[in-house]
Enzyme design. Structure first.
Site, mmCIF file in Angstrom:
data_model
loop_
_atom_site.group_PDB
_atom_site.id
_atom_site.type_symbol
_atom_site.label_atom_id
_atom_site.label_comp_id
_atom_site.label_asym_id
_atom_site.label_seq_id
_atom_site.Cartn_x
_atom_site.Cartn_y
_atom_site.Cartn_z
ATOM 1 N N TYR A 9 0.833 -1.208 0.000
ATOM 2 C CA TYR A 9 0.000 0.000 0.000
ATOM 3 C C TYR A 9 0.860 1.246 0.000
ATOM 4 O O TYR A 9 1.944 1.267 0.589
ATOM 5 C CB TYR A 9 -0.833 0.072 1.290
ATOM 6 C CG TYR A 9 -1.928 -0.944 1.363
ATOM 7 C CD1 TYR A 9 -3.135 -0.736 0.707
ATOM 8 C CD2 TYR A 9 -1.757 -2.105 2.105
ATOM 9 C CE1 TYR A 9 -4.150 -1.670 0.779
ATOM 10 C CE2 TYR A 9 -2.768 -3.044 2.186
ATOM 11 C CZ TYR A 9 -3.959 -2.825 1.515
ATOM 12 O OH TYR A 9 -4.955 -3.749 1.595
ATOM 13 N N HIS A 222 5.638 -1.150 3.691
ATOM 14 C CA HIS A 222 6.934 -0.483 3.559
ATOM 15 C C HIS A 222 7.801 -1.283 2.586
ATOM 16 O O HIS A 222 7.757 -2.522 2.592
ATOM 17 C CB HIS A 222 7.607 -0.403 4.943
ATOM 18 C CG HIS A 222 8.805 0.493 4.980
ATOM 19 N ND1 HIS A 222 10.036 0.080 4.532
ATOM 20 C CD2 HIS A 222 8.952 1.780 5.386
ATOM 21 C CE1 HIS A 222 10.908 1.078 4.675
ATOM 22 N NE2 HIS A 222 10.267 2.123 5.189
ATOM 23 N N ASP A 269 -0.286 -40.178 1.116
ATOM 24 C CA ASP A 269 -1.431 -40.488 0.268
ATOM 25 C C ASP A 269 -1.912 -39.211 -0.414
ATOM 26 O O ASP A 269 -1.192 -38.228 -0.469
ATOM 27 C CB ASP A 269 -2.530 -41.268 1.018
ATOM 28 C CG ASP A 269 -3.232 -40.452 2.084
ATOM 29 O OD1 ASP A 269 -2.847 -39.285 2.279
ATOM 30 O OD2 ASP A 269 -4.163 -40.974 2.714
HETATM 31 N N1 COA Z 1 5.406 2.627 -0.763
HETATM 32 C C1 COA Z 1 6.424 3.113 -1.512
HETATM 33 N N2 COA Z 1 7.510 3.722 -0.997
HETATM 34 C C2 COA Z 1 7.569 3.837 0.331
HETATM 35 C C3 COA Z 1 6.538 3.364 1.164
HETATM 36 C C4 COA Z 1 5.425 2.738 0.575
HETATM 37 N N3 COA Z 1 4.415 2.263 1.300
HETATM 38 N N4 COA Z 1 6.857 3.615 2.453
HETATM 39 C C5 COA Z 1 8.056 4.227 2.425
HETATM 40 N N5 COA Z 1 8.491 4.376 1.157
HETATM 41 C C6 COA Z 1 9.752 4.958 0.697
HETATM 42 C C7 COA Z 1 9.962 6.362 1.223
HETATM 43 O O1 COA Z 1 9.439 7.311 0.311
HETATM 44 C C8 COA Z 1 11.459 6.437 1.343
HETATM 45 O O2 COA Z 1 12.021 6.639 0.067
HETATM 46 P P1 COA Z 1 12.886 7.959 -0.262
HETATM 47 O O3 COA Z 1 13.731 8.230 0.941
HETATM 48 O O4 COA Z 1 13.636 7.585 -1.476
HETATM 49 O O5 COA Z 1 11.849 8.997 -0.483
HETATM 50 C C9 COA Z 1 11.862 5.017 1.698
HETATM 51 O O6 COA Z 1 10.808 4.187 1.242
HETATM 52 C C10 COA Z 1 12.102 4.814 3.173
HETATM 53 O O7 COA Z 1 10.962 5.226 3.885
HETATM 54 P P2 COA Z 1 11.020 5.482 5.470
HETATM 55 O O8 COA Z 1 11.655 6.800 5.724
HETATM 56 O O9 COA Z 1 11.611 4.290 6.120
HETATM 57 O O10 COA Z 1 9.498 5.516 5.844
HETATM 58 P P3 COA Z 1 8.570 6.804 6.074
HETATM 59 O O11 COA Z 1 8.810 7.297 7.453
HETATM 60 O O12 COA Z 1 8.751 7.750 4.927
HETATM 61 O O13 COA Z 1 7.126 6.186 5.979
HETATM 62 C C11 COA Z 1 5.167 5.019 6.580
HETATM 63 C C12 COA Z 1 6.636 5.267 6.915
HETATM 64 C C13 COA Z 1 4.614 3.909 7.461
HETATM 65 C C14 COA Z 1 4.384 6.311 6.773
HETATM 66 C C15 COA Z 1 5.112 4.591 5.089
HETATM 67 O O14 COA Z 1 5.843 3.408 4.949
HETATM 68 C C16 COA Z 1 3.727 4.474 4.488
HETATM 69 O O15 COA Z 1 3.138 5.457 4.089
HETATM 70 N N6 COA Z 1 3.191 3.222 4.371
HETATM 71 C C17 COA Z 1 1.924 2.989 3.770
HETATM 72 C C18 COA Z 1 0.792 3.463 4.647
HETATM 73 C C19 COA Z 1 -0.561 3.163 4.044
HETATM 74 O O16 COA Z 1 -0.754 3.249 2.850
HETATM 75 N N7 COA Z 1 -1.534 2.802 4.915
HETATM 76 C C20 COA Z 1 -2.859 2.467 4.494
HETATM 77 C C21 COA Z 1 -3.002 1.025 4.122
HETATM 78 S S1 COA Z 1 -2.802 -0.065 5.475
#
Ligand code: COA
Ligand code: MG
Length: 286
Positions: A9, A222, A269
């Site tokens: 997601y 993630h 089986d």
């Molecule tokens: N999809 C694609 N890329 C993602 C991602 C995801 N779900 N989550 C993180 N990334 C990317 C970030 O953009 C970052 O890349 P960059 O530095 O090149 O821009 C890299 O991965 C590392 O991210 P990180 O800093 O560890 O995480 P964050 O603090 O930016 O985000 C969350 C953490 C949980 C907010 C994020 O992972 C997220 O939005 N997850 C999805 C949430 C969601 O959709 N929930 C609803 C459905 S259950």
């Protein structure tokens, strides 16, 4: 059938994450318009997701869009905007009954015709994540047009007033019911997620448990979770070697007219043979 070992997601309002997802080699990317997007950003997310579907090259990754729930006042606008943009599938959250599923399936069928796609060209993944959805599972799973069931543990537990725990015993009944109903109607089932994305060991444990329960994939949030989960839902070399051995032995014994036989000191089986055939199918070697 399409492999959906990991379904990642990202909020539909976050262009950076959608762009990033396109290059991750994840089986399925789910551009979210629902819980991942705050109410004041719903319209903006809809526009960005349509743009992402048109402009980003996802390669072999399936492009799914999660719309808002069927009983929300957002779903009509979501479907009107998203379906003409030709996603590979729609994820319907918080499905409560078969009537809701039918309405979305009908909209998809109309869009498939307009886009000149074959029936089923736009998948419909249905999320079971409420008590009512669980009670109506059989009718939902039997609804025409459903491509897969998806178990949502967080919303389900919250709907029940259950307290979440690390071992997840409070959701095990629903988790098992979803995969059993999926199997009964020939559908794949996609498992719950592991929210603690820094804990790879916990993720690995949950994924292995999901695979043991019969799930063919799970939801992730993630990028770091993608390789762990895709490996967990891919048969290992040992599993494949064992499956090949069981099938070869079965074929030999079949010629001799034997149903059950002994292999390495254990009885084999038909159920074990079918399990071995499923391993080969999951490995793409059937
Ligand atoms: N999809 C694609 N890329 C993602 C991602 C995801 N779900 N989550 C993180 N990334 C990317 C970030 O953009 C970052 O890349 P960059 O530095 O090149 O821009 C890299 O991965 C590392 O991210 P990180 O800093 O560890 O995480 P964050 O603090 O930016 O985000 C969350 C953490 C949980 C907010 C994020 O992972 C997220 O939005 N997850 C999805 C949430 C969601 O959709 N929930 C609803 C459905 S259950
Ligand atoms: Mg939710």
């Amino acid at each position: 059938m399409r492999a959906r070992r990991a379904l990642l997601y990202m909020p539909g309002v976050d262009w950076r994450k959608m762009e990033k997802a396109a290059g991750l080699q994840v089986d399925s990317a789910c551009l979210d318009l629902e819980d991942g997007v705050a109410p004041e950003h719903k319209a903006e997310a809809r526009e960005l997701v349509v743009r992402a579907l048109g402009e980003l090259d996802f390669g072999g990754t399936e492009r799914l869009v999660r719309v808002n729930a069927a009983d929300s006042d957002l779903i009509e606008d979501d479907l009107n905007a998203i379906l003409p943009a030709g996603p590979d599938g729609i994820v319907l959250p918080k499905a409560a009954d078969a009537a809701q599923v039918r309405r979305v399936a009908e909209r998809i069928a109309i869009a498939e015709m307009a886009l000149e796609r074959a029936p089923g060209g736009i998948a419909l993944l249905v999320q079971i994540e409420s008590a009512l959805g669980l009670v109506n599972l059989k009718e939902i799973a039997a609804s025409p047009g459903v491509s897969a069931l998806v178990f949502g543990a967080e919303d389900y537990a919250s709907d029940l007033g259950a307290k979440r725990s690390a071992d997840g015993e409070e959701v095990l009944y629903a988790r098992s019911a979803v995969v059993a109903h999926a199997a009964a109607f020939g559908l794949p089932a996609i498992d719950m997620l592991w929210t603690d994305f820094k804990d790879a060991a916990g993720l690995q444990r949950l994924a292995a448990q999901g695979a043991r329960l019969g799930y063919s994939g799970m939801q992730v949030i993630h990028p770091d979770q993608v390789p762990v989960v895709q490996a967990a839902f891919t048969p290992s070399d040992e599993e494949i070697a064992h499956a090949e051995k069981v099938i070869a032995a079965y074929e030999t014994h079949l010629k001799e007219g034997t149903g059950a036989f002994a292999l390495d000191g254990k009885m084999v089986d038909m159920p074990m043979v079918k399990a071995a055939q499923r391993v080969m199918a999951r490995a793409g070697m059937d």
